[in-house]
Design a protein around this motif. Structure first.
Motif, mmCIF file in Angstrom:
data_model
loop_
_atom_site.group_PDB
_atom_site.id
_atom_site.type_symbol
_atom_site.label_atom_id
_atom_site.label_comp_id
_atom_site.label_asym_id
_atom_site.label_seq_id
_atom_site.Cartn_x
_atom_site.Cartn_y
_atom_site.Cartn_z
ATOM 1 N N ASN A 26 -3.678 -4.732 -4.489
ATOM 2 C CA ASN A 26 -2.241 -4.426 -4.479
ATOM 3 C C ASN A 26 -1.983 -2.962 -4.835
ATOM 4 O O ASN A 26 -1.112 -2.303 -4.246
ATOM 5 C CB ASN A 26 -1.505 -5.339 -5.452
ATOM 6 C CG ASN A 26 -1.475 -6.777 -4.985
ATOM 7 O OD1 ASN A 26 -1.570 -7.044 -3.778
ATOM 8 N ND2 ASN A 26 -1.356 -7.707 -5.918
ATOM 9 N N LEU A 29 -2.928 -0.796 -1.809
ATOM 10 C CA LEU A 29 -1.896 -0.884 -0.774
ATOM 11 C C LEU A 29 -0.628 -0.144 -1.180
ATOM 12 O O LEU A 29 0.017 0.507 -0.344
ATOM 13 C CB LEU A 29 -1.578 -2.366 -0.489
ATOM 14 C CG LEU A 29 -2.703 -3.186 0.157
ATOM 15 C CD1 LEU A 29 -2.286 -4.652 0.275
ATOM 16 C CD2 LEU A 29 -3.075 -2.616 1.514
ATOM 17 N N TRP A 30 -0.278 -0.236 -2.464
ATOM 18 C CA TRP A 30 0.926 0.439 -2.954
ATOM 19 C C TRP A 30 0.767 1.952 -2.866
ATOM 20 O O TRP A 30 1.668 2.661 -2.398
ATOM 21 C CB TRP A 30 1.203 0.005 -4.379
ATOM 22 C CG TRP A 30 2.394 0.658 -5.013
ATOM 23 C CD1 TRP A 30 2.386 1.496 -6.074
ATOM 24 C CD2 TRP A 30 3.762 0.502 -4.640
ATOM 25 N NE1 TRP A 30 3.669 1.896 -6.389
ATOM 26 C CE2 TRP A 30 4.533 1.297 -5.521
ATOM 27 C CE3 TRP A 30 4.414 -0.217 -3.640
ATOM 28 C CZ2 TRP A 30 5.912 1.387 -5.424
ATOM 29 C CZ3 TRP A 30 5.801 -0.129 -3.551
ATOM 30 C CH2 TRP A 30 6.526 0.667 -4.430
ATOM 31 N N TYR A 31 -0.377 2.464 -3.295
ATOM 32 C CA TYR A 31 -0.616 3.902 -3.227
ATOM 33 C C TYR A 31 -0.693 4.387 -1.781
ATOM 34 O O TYR A 31 -0.230 5.492 -1.456
ATOM 35 C CB TYR A 31 -1.899 4.264 -3.971
ATOM 36 C CG TYR A 31 -1.761 4.241 -5.476
ATOM 37 C CD1 TYR A 31 -0.543 4.528 -6.072
ATOM 38 C CD2 TYR A 31 -2.841 3.937 -6.303
ATOM 39 C CE1 TYR A 31 -0.408 4.512 -7.449
ATOM 40 C CE2 TYR A 31 -2.707 3.912 -7.682
ATOM 41 C CZ TYR A 31 -1.485 4.190 -8.253
ATOM 42 O OH TYR A 31 -1.331 4.182 -9.610
ATOM 43 N N THR A 33 0.908 3.093 0.746
ATOM 44 C CA THR A 33 2.281 3.122 1.254
ATOM 45 C C THR A 33 3.030 4.350 0.765
ATOM 46 O O THR A 33 3.725 5.031 1.537
ATOM 47 C CB THR A 33 3.021 1.848 0.818
ATOM 48 O OG1 THR A 33 2.317 0.700 1.284
ATOM 49 C CG2 THR A 33 4.433 1.835 1.375
ATOM 50 N N LEU A 34 2.888 4.651 -0.531
ATOM 51 C CA LEU A 34 3.545 5.835 -1.080
ATOM 52 C C LEU A 34 3.019 7.112 -0.438
ATOM 53 O O LEU A 34 3.787 8.044 -0.165
ATOM 54 C CB LEU A 34 3.336 5.890 -2.598
ATOM 55 C CG LEU A 34 4.042 4.819 -3.431
ATOM 56 C CD1 LEU A 34 3.704 5.000 -4.902
ATOM 57 C CD2 LEU A 34 5.550 4.893 -3.234
ATOM 58 N N GLY A 36 1.827 7.400 2.604
ATOM 59 C CA GLY A 36 2.374 7.494 3.952
ATOM 60 C C GLY A 36 3.833 7.917 3.956
ATOM 61 O O GLY A 36 4.260 8.710 4.805
ATOM 62 N N VAL A 37 4.607 7.408 2.994
ATOM 63 C CA VAL A 37 6.020 7.777 2.923
ATOM 64 C C VAL A 37 6.187 9.238 2.514
ATOM 65 O O VAL A 37 7.131 9.917 2.946
ATOM 66 C CB VAL A 37 6.748 6.843 1.932
ATOM 67 C CG1 VAL A 37 8.178 7.318 1.689
ATOM 68 C CG2 VAL A 37 6.751 5.416 2.468
#
Length: 297
Positions: A26, A29-31, A33-34, A36-37
């Motif tokens: 998790n 995946l969270w890092y 996503t951040l 990519g944003v």
């Protein structure tokens, strides 16, 4: 019975071994996503720094490149030779510091008066003050021009200091300080008055020390507003050695008025440094202040 206990213990051990892997997955995946944003926000900064080390022809070449073919560190020398950029940089720096300190002083006094001192027509005066935010700076620039011209303050830095302090930025700062002071319980001030403090003593010794987060937010917003100011310097300043950084960045052009992108990128990279330092040092204070401004209204 022993088989049942054994199976339960196995399930418990399996659950304990699965949880760390799930948490790790998790987090990855969270890092991701951040990351990519953040690309659309970070890429312009990377492009600016990369362009500051390129030649003019390489910046306009197609297809574009991120890593310069030849690192032109001399771009950072040429910006000081093209115009008095060091003086212009100092102009923006000292103006922003003076404006920030002045707004903190005026807004803290005004905000405390609106929050804690009850006088007739206080709400009406505060509403009139906030109505000044509905008038954009482009509308008031002509009256301000005539006012400063009448006072013989043209081609000086005085308008660049007075207008933000007593303009929209000062109003926003007063609003933030008022909202913060309203969150301070009246019992705290009453205890100070019972100990013999005057009204100003309560403000100076009790209210002001508690308003650190709000003052930090006001300082950040005021500094950034003054540092990025373009319209007022464009109207009130004409001498090259009195330019501020935004005017100086617009002045890096050739004889035909075409931008010298490699010099503009280098100068912009240097202009970003104070802004980054301000955010790194006091970013948590501005979030805390905005969270507290709505506690009491």
């Amino acid at each position: 019975m022993s088989t049942l206990v054994f199976s339960k213990s196995n399930r418990k051990d399996a659950a304990m071994t699965d949880v760390p892997w799930k948490r790790y997955l998790n987090r990855v995946l969270w890092y991701a996503t951040l990351l990519g944003v953040s690309v659309p926000f970070v890429f312009p900064f990377i492009w600016m720094v990369s362009g500051s080390l390129k030649s003019q022809s390489e910046i306009t070449a197609f297809p574009p490149t991120i890593i310069p073919e030849t690192f032109r560190w001399e771009n950072y020398v040429e910006i000081f030779q093209y115009q008095p950029f060091a003086q212009q940089y100092f102009n923006s720096l000292y103006i922003a510091v003076v404006v920030t300190i002045s707004i903190m002083f005026v807004a803290s006094l005004a905000g405390y008066a609106f929050a804690k001192i009850k006088f007739k027509g206080a709400n009406l005066v505060f509403l009139l003050l906030l109505s000044g935010l509905m008038m954009p700076e482009e509308v008031t620039i002509i009256p301000n021009f005539f006012a400063m011209s009448t006072l013989n303050l043209m081609n000086s830095h005085v308008p660049l200091i007075l207008l933000p302090v007593f303009g929209s930025q000062g109003i926003i700062a007063t609003f933030l300080m008022r909202q913060f002071f309203m969150s301070i319980p009246n019992e705290v001030e009453e205890a100070g008055i019972m100990d013999g403090l005057s009204r100003f003593g309560v403000f100076w010794r009790i209210a002001l020390p508690l308003s650190g987060p709000a003052l930090a937010a006001v300082a950040i917003l005021s500094f950034l507003h003054s540092w990025n100011l373009l319209l007022e310097p464009l109207v009130f300043v004409s001498d090259l050695d009195k330019f501020t950084v935004p005017l100086a960045l617009n002045n890096f052009s050739d004889a035909y008025g075409l931008p010298l992108w490699h010099l503009q990128m280098a100068a912009t990279s240097l202009a970003v440094i104070p802004v980054l330092l301000i955010y790194v040092i006091a970013q948590r204070h501005i979030v805390q202040s905005f969270a507290m401004t709505g506690v009491k209204g």
